[in-house]
Design a protein around this motif. Sequence first.
Motif, PDB file in Angstrom:
ATOM      1  N   ALA A 138      -3.025  13.971  -1.758  1.00 40.66           N
ATOM      2  CA  ALA A 138      -3.845  13.039  -2.536  1.00 40.66           C
ATOM      3  C   ALA A 138      -3.852  11.628  -1.947  1.00 40.66           C
ATOM      4  O   ALA A 138      -4.898  10.976  -1.901  1.00 40.66           O
ATOM      5  N   PHE A 139      -2.695  11.141  -1.484  1.00 39.25           N
ATOM      6  CA  PHE A 139      -2.650   9.755  -1.013  1.00 39.25           C
ATOM      7  C   PHE A 139      -3.418   9.549   0.299  1.00 39.25           C
ATOM      8  O   PHE A 139      -4.277   8.657   0.369  1.00 39.25           O
ATOM      9  N   PRO A 140      -3.175  10.335   1.353  1.00 39.80           N
ATOM     10  CA  PRO A 140      -3.979  10.140   2.575  1.00 39.80           C
ATOM     11  C   PRO A 140      -5.478  10.321   2.339  1.00 39.80           C
ATOM     12  O   PRO A 140      -6.292   9.586   2.900  1.00 39.80           O
ATOM     13  N   LEU A 141      -5.845  11.308   1.519  1.00 38.07           N
ATOM     14  CA  LEU A 141      -7.265  11.527   1.253  1.00 38.07           C
ATOM     15  C   LEU A 141      -7.867  10.424   0.402  1.00 38.07           C
ATOM     16  O   LEU A 141      -9.090  10.275   0.331  1.00 38.07           O
ATOM     17  N   ARG A 142      -7.013   9.645  -0.213  1.00 39.11           N
ATOM     18  CA  ARG A 142      -7.474   8.507  -1.002  1.00 39.11           C
ATOM     19  C   ARG A 142      -7.682   7.269  -0.135  1.00 39.11           C
ATOM     20  O   ARG A 142      -8.652   6.520  -0.315  1.00 39.11           O
ATOM     21  N   GLN A 345      -0.031   6.864  14.980  1.00 39.72           N
ATOM     22  CA  GLN A 345       1.277   7.067  14.352  1.00 39.72           C
ATOM     23  C   GLN A 345       1.691   5.896  13.463  1.00 39.72           C
ATOM     24  O   GLN A 345       2.380   6.087  12.450  1.00 39.72           O
ATOM     25  N   HIS A 346       1.280   4.682  13.817  1.00 37.87           N
ATOM     26  CA  HIS A 346       1.655   3.528  12.994  1.00 37.87           C
ATOM     27  C   HIS A 346       0.933   3.553  11.647  1.00 37.87           C
ATOM     28  O   HIS A 346       1.474   3.105  10.635  1.00 37.87           O
ATOM     29  N   ILE A 347      -0.287   4.092  11.643  1.00 37.58           N
ATOM     30  CA  ILE A 347      -1.006   4.266  10.386  1.00 37.58           C
ATOM     31  C   ILE A 347      -0.285   5.290   9.511  1.00 37.58           C
ATOM     32  O   ILE A 347      -0.106   5.102   8.306  1.00 37.58           O
ATOM     33  N   ALA A 348       0.146   6.394  10.121  1.00 34.93           N
ATOM     34  CA  ALA A 348       0.880   7.419   9.365  1.00 34.93           C
ATOM     35  C   ALA A 348       2.171   6.848   8.800  1.00 34.93           C
ATOM     36  O   ALA A 348       2.535   7.125   7.647  1.00 34.93           O
ATOM     37  N   ARG A 349       2.872   6.049   9.598  1.00 32.68           N
ATOM     38  CA  ARG A 349       4.110   5.437   9.120  1.00 32.68           C
ATOM     39  C   ARG A 349       3.837   4.500   7.947  1.00 32.68           C
ATOM     40  O   ARG A 349       4.617   4.439   6.991  1.00 32.68           O
ATOM     41  N   LEU A 350       2.745   3.754   8.033  1.00 34.58           N
ATOM     42  CA  LEU A 350       2.405   2.844   6.944  1.00 34.58           C
ATOM     43  C   LEU A 350       2.096   3.618   5.668  1.00 34.58           C
ATOM     44  O   LEU A 350       2.566   3.238   4.578  1.00 34.58           O
ATOM     45  N   GLU A 351       1.332   4.696   5.778  1.00 32.77           N
ATOM     46  CA  GLU A 351       1.033   5.507   4.603  1.00 32.77           C
ATOM     47  C   GLU A 351       2.319   6.030   3.975  1.00 32.77           C
ATOM     48  O   GLU A 351       2.509   5.966   2.752  1.00 32.77           O
ATOM     49  N   ALA A 352       3.212   6.556   4.801  1.00 32.94           N
ATOM     50  CA  ALA A 352       4.455   7.129   4.295  1.00 32.94           C
ATOM     51  C   ALA A 352       5.353   6.060   3.682  1.00 32.94           C
ATOM     52  O   ALA A 352       5.897   6.241   2.584  1.00 32.94           O
ATOM     53  N   ALA A 353       5.527   4.954   4.388  1.00 31.98           N
ATOM     54  CA  ALA A 353       6.396   3.890   3.885  1.00 31.98           C
ATOM     55  C   ALA A 353       5.863   3.329   2.578  1.00 31.98           C
ATOM     56  O   ALA A 353       6.635   2.995   1.663  1.00 31.98           O
TER      57      ALA A 353
END
Length: 393
Positions: A138-142, A345-353
């Motif tokens: 839900a969060f990445p797709l948002r 990868q930095h975008i993925a890290r930001l989403e996760a963090a």
Amino acid sequence: MPAPQGSAAPGPVLEDPLPFQADLRAAGPVVHLDKYDVFAMGRYNEVHAALTDWQTFQSAAGVGLSNFRYDKPWRPPSLLLEADPPHHDAPRAVLTKILGPREIRRLGESWATDAEELVEDLLARGKEFDAVTDLAAAFPLRVFPDAVGIPQAGREDLLPYGDHVFNAFGPPNELVAKGAPRVAGLSASIASQCARDVLTADGFGAQIWAAADRGDITEAQAPLIVRSLLTAGVDTTVNGLAVVLYAFATHPDQWDLLREKPALSRTAFDEAVRFESPVQTFFRTTTRDIEVGGALIPEGRKILMFLGSANRDPRRWENPDAFDLNRDPSGHLGFGFGIHQCVGQHIARLEAATILSVLAKRITSIEISGPTRRHHNNTLRAWASLPVRVRTA
């Protein structure tokens, strides 16, 4: 050396690859998989060396089982993943600039608000939910499609399209066949979302087209670069978030540590990517005869690199089967390495963090509350369902 036992049974290996990976590492630095007539590497040093030597282990012949020297790709090859210098250079430079630190800082504040709203809505519905569908997907797709600037219509095609792309890297099994009937429709849908006139003016997609206007890339390259961003930026992040939530649910002491030290949120995501790499494998093709670990690999042969296996190699990692926030996970191969290392990868890290920081404030514990279910993919390590129960502060 011959393949270790179990390599011919893809079902069990996709469900639980760890026993096979241990056999693969034990068999030697290079193993020949007889069924597919490819060479394989499962140890950290050899996989890392191959990833960083693009001149010898090329990507342009395809990062799947299919060899583009002889086989026609089912779609135009990725200008990032399936290209080498000099063709790889301009698209990579454009995306590296667009996904730079300034852009990431700009996204941080708005994504924090989105994360808080998502978590509050989720907790308002109850203390039990599916960590995959209700949170990790839900969060990445948002947030990510908005950042790219694609229209709302068609976003439902992002995950199934990405799933087929990663399945199509091979082998050509029932997973590929299952997705084949939808390929044409999904490909057309994604292509339509990459067109200049449908993208918002302030997203990554528009910036890619602006680079074409400046002459940094060609107009023909622009939609393919947008497509690469959409393909690589959704499924992998969804699975990475699912992994970190699973890891915390099964390692409650590490969740306590994160709540005590919220700054560990980025370390937690990287450790999760090492612990259970969302991208498990990628292929390369040799450009010359090369000796690896005493074995001669002829020119033009496919090499299957097991990133997930390398990230569990006890030769590189102490106690590799533990999820441990006190570990320094830098150097893991979950995002690749070298010039083809994941540009987002930095975008993925930001989403996760961002999502982990919000969860750590609101939730005191996470535990598995029902039967879990894996989603099988030829390349990805994924979850289909991960029911959890949480307690709130």
